[in-house]
Design a protein around this motif. Structure first.
Motif, PDB file in Angstrom:
ATOM      1  N   GLY A   1       0.802  -1.225   0.000  1.00  0.00           N
ATOM      2  CA  GLY A   1       0.000   0.000   0.000  1.00  0.00           C
ATOM      3  C   GLY A   1       0.833   1.273   0.000  1.00  0.00           C
ATOM      4  O   GLY A   1       0.275   2.365   0.083  1.00  0.00           O
ATOM      5  N   ASN A   2       2.160   1.134  -0.082  1.00  0.00           N
ATOM      6  CA  ASN A   2       3.057   2.296   0.072  1.00  0.00           C
ATOM      7  C   ASN A   2       2.743   3.057   1.361  1.00  0.00           C
ATOM      8  O   ASN A   2       2.892   4.288   1.428  1.00  0.00           O
TER       9      ASN A   2
ATOM     10  N   ALA B   1       9.591   8.501  -1.265  1.00  0.00           N
ATOM     11  CA  ALA B   1       9.286   9.780  -1.899  1.00  0.00           C
ATOM     12  C   ALA B   1       7.774   9.990  -1.940  1.00  0.00           C
ATOM     13  O   ALA B   1       6.993   9.147  -1.493  1.00  0.00           O
ATOM     14  N   ASN B   2       7.365  11.115  -2.496  1.00  0.00           N
ATOM     15  CA  ASN B   2       5.947  11.468  -2.557  1.00  0.00           C
ATOM     16  C   ASN B   2       5.269  10.677  -3.672  1.00  0.00           C
ATOM     17  O   ASN B   2       5.011  11.172  -4.762  1.00  0.00           O
ATOM     18  N   ASN B   3       4.976   9.412  -3.373  1.00  0.00           N
ATOM     19  CA  ASN B   3       4.360   8.487  -4.323  1.00  0.00           C
ATOM     20  C   ASN B   3       2.901   8.243  -3.965  1.00  0.00           C
ATOM     21  O   ASN B   3       2.479   8.506  -2.833  1.00  0.00           O
ATOM     22  N   PRO B   4       2.097   7.730  -4.889  1.00  0.00           N
ATOM     23  CA  PRO B   4       0.733   7.312  -4.536  1.00  0.00           C
ATOM     24  C   PRO B   4       0.790   6.332  -3.366  1.00  0.00           C
ATOM     25  O   PRO B   4       1.600   5.404  -3.370  1.00  0.00           O
TER      26      PRO B   4
ATOM     27  N   HIS C   1      14.032   5.102   0.548  1.00  0.00           N
ATOM     28  CA  HIS C   1      13.897   3.676   0.818  1.00  0.00           C
ATOM     29  C   HIS C   1      12.882   3.033  -0.127  1.00  0.00           C
ATOM     30  O   HIS C   1      12.462   1.897   0.090  1.00  0.00           O
ATOM     31  N   ASP C   2      12.480   3.762  -1.165  1.00  0.00           N
ATOM     32  CA  ASP C   2      11.414   3.311  -2.053  1.00  0.00           C
ATOM     33  C   ASP C   2      11.647   1.882  -2.551  1.00  0.00           C
ATOM     34  O   ASP C   2      12.778   1.471  -2.833  1.00  0.00           O
TER      35      ASP C   2
END
Length: 774
Positions: free
Chosen positions: A130-131, A159-162, A520-521
């Motif tokens: 689910g990020n 990072a600023n991801n969905p 850490h993506d």
């Protein structure tokens, strides 16, 4: 005219079927699909959404196949089939029977109650777990805040991801387009129900690319998974940020219709690995087998790419090396520094062997810190390159992943020199550097129980913790352990492999953080790095539990590779070349693009796993990766980079993360790492693999092969080269007993080659003693 008449007949039969009671069939079919979803407290719903731009104005649900809106009368017909593998395959035809409807989209919704934030949610190459992680920055490669340094308790940070949120009282939504995913799918695992769910769909309908939405309510106790035709997102995800999507719902006229196809799997699953393994088996089930093209023999690729690398050898103030980037600075590991030397060494050419030696002298003499760890790079004029620094912490840092690459590839260089008969060339300084690095890793493991993400090469202290940045380290430690006969390093390798598998794969369903331009993506490189380590653990121990872990890890790797051949915009570069891009490997959840190959590896761990298990899924994945790579290589009549012949670059863009204008268009540059990956694939993966006991042939190279006859211990194979280039195809033949023994890392040195000129067919006689062309 015939098409118009056929369309009229189709509409007439559609109307008659409704009058004769298709709504009853529709209801029964929907109940069949709902019965499957009911195992997870799920239900089906079909609706029409009315939009103003990308703003949803209203949504109305079909009842018994009919819906009346202010714009007109809608009709819905479904055909659901229960398949032998337990899936419900559903085709939905939605038609505006009368009237007009402005800016409208069709949506199929799977509504789930009994939901919780503990559900593992996966959208391949886009969303992992689910990020649901701390997010920083608003753009590419965000700076780390101060609290991430020298903090053993730093949370996994992306990072600023969905992403979905853990915060109760606030709904969370992820909206994507199908081309934001390596496979158009939404998957989840319910730990409470011990069940998994996989929803597959097609890339697009007649209305364009479809949308994928995951929407949780404020209490996080229910969730809706949606597929819409077409996608209507307010914002499109970029590289760590978002931008207006430019999506648009179409206007409908009476008689307009769209067909939406999806497939649902609900199955018992003990854990996240069970979901991943099932995904790998069904990821192509709806799209069907892809069709890789044979266009560039691997021997021709190797020749072109090594010619480029040969021309990139430079001598600067700092030392001498093959340039790993498009400037004269040196970057170690990761994007091919001291990895591109390996195929050059494999050429067995005296001049290139001496050049490789000079680069190893430079690396071991200039880049190793006092602790034994290496700095990540150095400028042409001799200044060490800092990595992910913070002004409050001046101690120079380096990527743990780069150090893992150094150990792994340095050991492979030493092994290759010995296999080629040049062991006397090995400098004591190279072996000492490898020993010091392995000792540093062992010390870090004993002190911290992890390797961290960034390290301080002077002190050996972990500067940034967490992530799977050390994924490749256990493989390097195992090679060093065997080479130097240090058994303690074997224990470190096994303990570290087990740690990363349990913490990251089994509990979180992701690996990440080993690229220099992400946080850490979740990313593909760490996934393939850990696969290499897990396969290595099996090969050196023979313990089956490592093989089982490697199978799960390969399934995680498969989530990063395009499983189908995407449709690219008409007129785009990839469309004009009619390239088949299944197998392109997505980079990370931040860097939303696919690439031609694994950074930076041949992916041969998949081949070794194929040998150990006999499961062709691993070979299929590797073949796809290899063929997608060739589609990106710049060759006469197949221009991609507008650069050197044989060059390639890292962007294969199916989605709009970089803007709609970037979809299907290559970047006019070259990347050393993609060229290095291609060279490694040409070397470490046999062009043709033959199992003489099973009488089976598997082809990786850009040729075809068929068994002509089998008599006792002899197989006769016809090999055809359909490409425009002459080919020298490596061949590995073995029986079941031989296949059960791990291949030496340098086995390719002894593989025979079959020469097949362009357009030619040759016959190969395979005996227990080897292969002979006749």
């Amino acid at each position: 005219m015939n098409n118009d008449r056929n369309k009229q007949i189709k509409y007439f039969l559609f109307a008659i079927s409704l009058l004769l009671g298709t709504t009853g069939v529709l209801h029964a079919q929907q109940q069949t699909a709902e019965a499957l979803l009911g195992r997870l407290h799920g239900s089906l719903r079909y609706s029409i959404g009315r939009y103003d731009g990308t703003t949803l104005l209203s949504e109305q649900t079909f009842q018994h196949g009919r819906l009346q809106t202010g714009g007109g009368d809608w009709q819905l017909q479904t055909h659901a089939t229960m398949l032998p593998d337990g899936a419900a395959d559903v085709q939905v035809v939605c038609r505006l029977a009368q009237g007009r409807a402005a800016q409208s989209a069709v949506t199929v919704s799977l509504d789930f109650s009994h939901w919780s934030p503990q559900h593992y949610v996966l959208v391949p190459a886009s969303v992992y777990n689910g990020n649901r992680y701390r997010s920083i920055g608003n753009g590419y490669n965000p700076d780390y805040p101060r609290d991430m340094y020298y903090n053993p308790h730093v949370p996994l940070t992306i990072a600023n991801n969905p992403r979905l949120s853990d915060e109760k009282g606030k709904p969370s939504v992820i909206t994507l387009q199908t081309t934001n995913a390596a496979t158009p799918a939404i998957c989840f695992f319910s730990p409470e129900e011990k069940k998994g769910c996989i929803v597959l769909t097609t890339q697009q309908t007649s209305l364009g690319n479809s949308g994928l939405t995951i929407a949780e309510n404020s209490a996080k106790d229910s969730c809706v998974l949606s597929i819409s035709a077409p996608a209507v997102r307010r914002l499109a995800p970029g590289f760590g940020d978002f931008h207006p999507s430019g999506d648009h719902a179409p206007d409908w006229q009476a008689g307009d219709e769209v067909t939406l196809h999806y497939r649902v799997y609900v199955f018992d699953a003990e854990d996240i690995p069970a979901l991943l393994r099932r995904f790998m088996t069904v990821r192509k089930a709806l799209s069907g087998p892809n069709q890789p093209r044979d266009i560039l023999p691997m021997s021709k690729l190797l020749q072109c790419a090594t010619d480029i690398c040969r021309g990139n050898f430079i001598e600067v103030k700092t030392g001498a090396y093959y340039r790993p980037e498009n400037n004269n600075d040196f970057q170690l590991g990761w994007v091919s520094g001291m990895i591109n030397t390996y195929p050059m060494l494999a050429l067995n050419d005296a001049k290139e062997r001496e050049r490789v030696a000079r680069e190893l002298d430079f690396i071991t003499g200039k880049l190793q810190g006092e602790s034994g760890y290496f700095y990540g790079g150095i400028t042409a004029d001799g200044k060490l390159r800092p990595e992910k620094m913070h002004p409050d912490f001046p101690e120079l840092q380096a990527m743990v992943r780069k150090n893992g690459d150094v150990l792994f590839w340095l050991m492979k260089h030493l092994m290759l020199l010995k296999a080629q008969g040049y062991g006397r060339m090995i400098r004591p300084e190279w072996e000492l550097a490898a020993k010091r690095l392995a000792t540093a890793f062992a010390a870090t493991w004993q002190k911290h129980g992890e390797f961290g993400q960034y390290i301080a090469p002077r002190t050996g202290e972990i500067a940034v913790y967490n992530s799977t940045a050390g994924a490749i380290v256990p493989a390097g430690m195992m090679l060093a352990s065997r080479y130097f006969h240090v058994r303690a390093w074997t224990r470190v390798a096994q303990q570290a492999s087990a740690f990363y598998y349990l913490r990251d794969v089994e509990k979180q369903g992701l690996t990440g953080g080993d690229c220099g331009d992400i946080s850490h993506d979740a990313n593909s490189e760490s996934a393939f790095g850990l696969l290499e380590s897990l396969v290595s653990m099996y090969e050196y121990s023979g313990e089956r539990h490592w093989l089982q872990k490697a199978a799960t890890q390969a399934a995680l790797c498969a989530t990063w590779a395009l499983s189908y051949d995407p449709v690219f915009p008409s007129g785009s570069a990839i469309d004009k070349l009619k390239s088949h891009m299944a197998g392109a490997v997505w980079a990370s959840i931040q860097n939303k693009h696919a690439a031609p190959g694994v950074c930076t590896s041949s992916g041969d761990a998949l081949f070794r796993l194929f040998r150990a298990t006999g499961d062709p899924l691993y070979a299929d994945l590797l073949r796809d990766i290899q063929h997608a790579h060739a589609e990106a290589v710049n060759m006469p009549g197949h221009i991609t980079t507008n650069n050197l012949m044989g060059s390639s670059m890292e962007r294969i863009q199916p989605g709009d993360a970089e803007g709609k204008e970037s979809i299907g268009n290559f970047i006019n540059t070259r990347n050393s790492w993609t060229e290095t990956a291609g060279m490694l694939m040409a070397l470490e993966i046999p062009g043709i693999y033959v199992n003489t006991d099973k009488k089976e042939v598997y082809v990786f190279d850009h040729v075809t092969a068929r068994v002509v006859s089998t008599e006792k211990d002899v197989m006769v194979i016809a090999v055809t080269n359909p490409t425009a280039y002459d080919a020298s195809v490596s061949l590995l033949s073995e029986n079941n007993r031989e296949a059960a023994v791990p291949l030496p890392r340098t086995a390719f040195v002894k593989w025979p080659h079959v020469v097949v000129n362009a357009g030619q067919t040759v016959t190969v006689r395979v005996t227990p003693e080897g292969a002979v062309v006749r």
